[in-house]
Design an enzyme around this catalytic site. Structure first.
Site, short mmCIF file in Angstrom:
data_model
loop_
_atom_site.label_atom_id
_atom_site.label_comp_id
_atom_site.label_asym_id
_atom_site.label_seq_id
_atom_site.Cartn_x
_atom_site.Cartn_y
_atom_site.Cartn_z
N LYS A 1 32.53 51.14 34.32
CA LYS A 1 32.04 52.29 35.11
C LYS A 1 30.57 52.57 34.81
O LYS A 1 30.15 52.59 33.66
CB LYS A 1 32.88 53.52 34.76
CG LYS A 1 32.78 54.66 35.73
CD LYS A 1 33.94 55.61 35.50
CE LYS A 1 33.96 56.77 36.44
NZ LYS A 1 33.97 56.45 37.84
N GLY B 1 29.17 52.67 26.86
CA GLY B 1 29.20 51.23 26.64
C GLY B 1 28.63 50.46 27.81
O GLY B 1 27.90 49.47 27.64
N CYS B 2 28.94 50.90 29.01
CA CYS B 2 28.45 50.20 30.22
C CYS B 2 26.94 50.35 30.37
O CYS B 2 26.25 49.42 30.77
CB CYS B 2 29.17 50.73 31.46
SG CYS B 2 30.96 50.46 31.37
N THR B 3 26.43 51.53 30.02
CA THR B 3 24.98 51.75 30.07
C THR B 3 24.28 50.84 29.07
O THR B 3 23.29 50.18 29.39
CB THR B 3 24.66 53.23 29.81
OG1 THR B 3 25.30 54.03 30.81
CG2 THR B 3 23.16 53.49 29.82
N ALA C 1 24.37 47.18 30.37
CA ALA C 1 23.45 46.96 31.49
C ALA C 1 22.00 46.99 31.02
O ALA C 1 21.17 46.20 31.48
CB ALA C 1 23.70 47.99 32.59
#
Length: 155
Positions: free
Chosen positions: A39, A44-46, A49
């Site tokens: 998401k 974690g995704c930030t 990316a």
């Protein structure tokens, strides 16, 4: 459907953050990293990316493109890119029957005693012919982009 290293990546269309259709075969002739993440704008995704964005010039030197994939909308991807100055392309996978479903990375997950469908953080490195050279299932974010870059350089 499950895929293995050496298989050709299924060529299923997605929608990039700029609302253009994109599929793995669009990258033939160069290596490609497909990183699936749960998401936009979550910690974690930030981090993942941003790590791939920071290393994008090194991936390009290695002849490798990057594409992050989640089920978030193109609009959410645009906001995520703007908020964090991301340089990687992001794509929206179909709600049902998309690439993540085909690969089995859209799967049942459990958190805090609740079961739900979600993206299992996974990365696929494709060679210039679209064959899967390496798979990282159930990725841990710290150091991951660097590990993928090393594999891309060796390919």
């Amino acid at each position: 459907m499950s895929v293995s290293e050496g298989d050709t990546m299924p060529d299923i269309a997605m929608v990039r953050h700029d609302c253009e259709e994109v599929k793995p075969s669009d990258y033939r002739g160069q290596k490609l990293v497909l990183f699936f993440y749960p998401k936009d704008n979550t910690p974690g995704c930030t981090t993942e990316a941003k790590d791939f964005s920071a290393l994008k010039p090194e991936f390009e030197k290695a002849g490798c493109a990057l594409l992050g994939i989640s089920k978030d909308s193109s609009k959410k991807h645009q906001n995520f890119i703007a908020k964090h100055d991301l340089t990687v392309d992001l794509a929206t996978d179909a709600e049902e029957g998309g690439l993540s479903d085909t690969l089995g990375v859209w799967a049942e997950k459990t958190m805090y005693g609740k079961t739900f469908m979600g993206m299992v953080r996974s990365t696929y490195l494709l060679d210039a012919e679209g064959k899967i050279a390496r798979i990282w299932p159930k990725v841990k974010v710290n150091g991951h982009a660097e590990e993928v870059l090393a594999a891309a350089r060796d390919l």
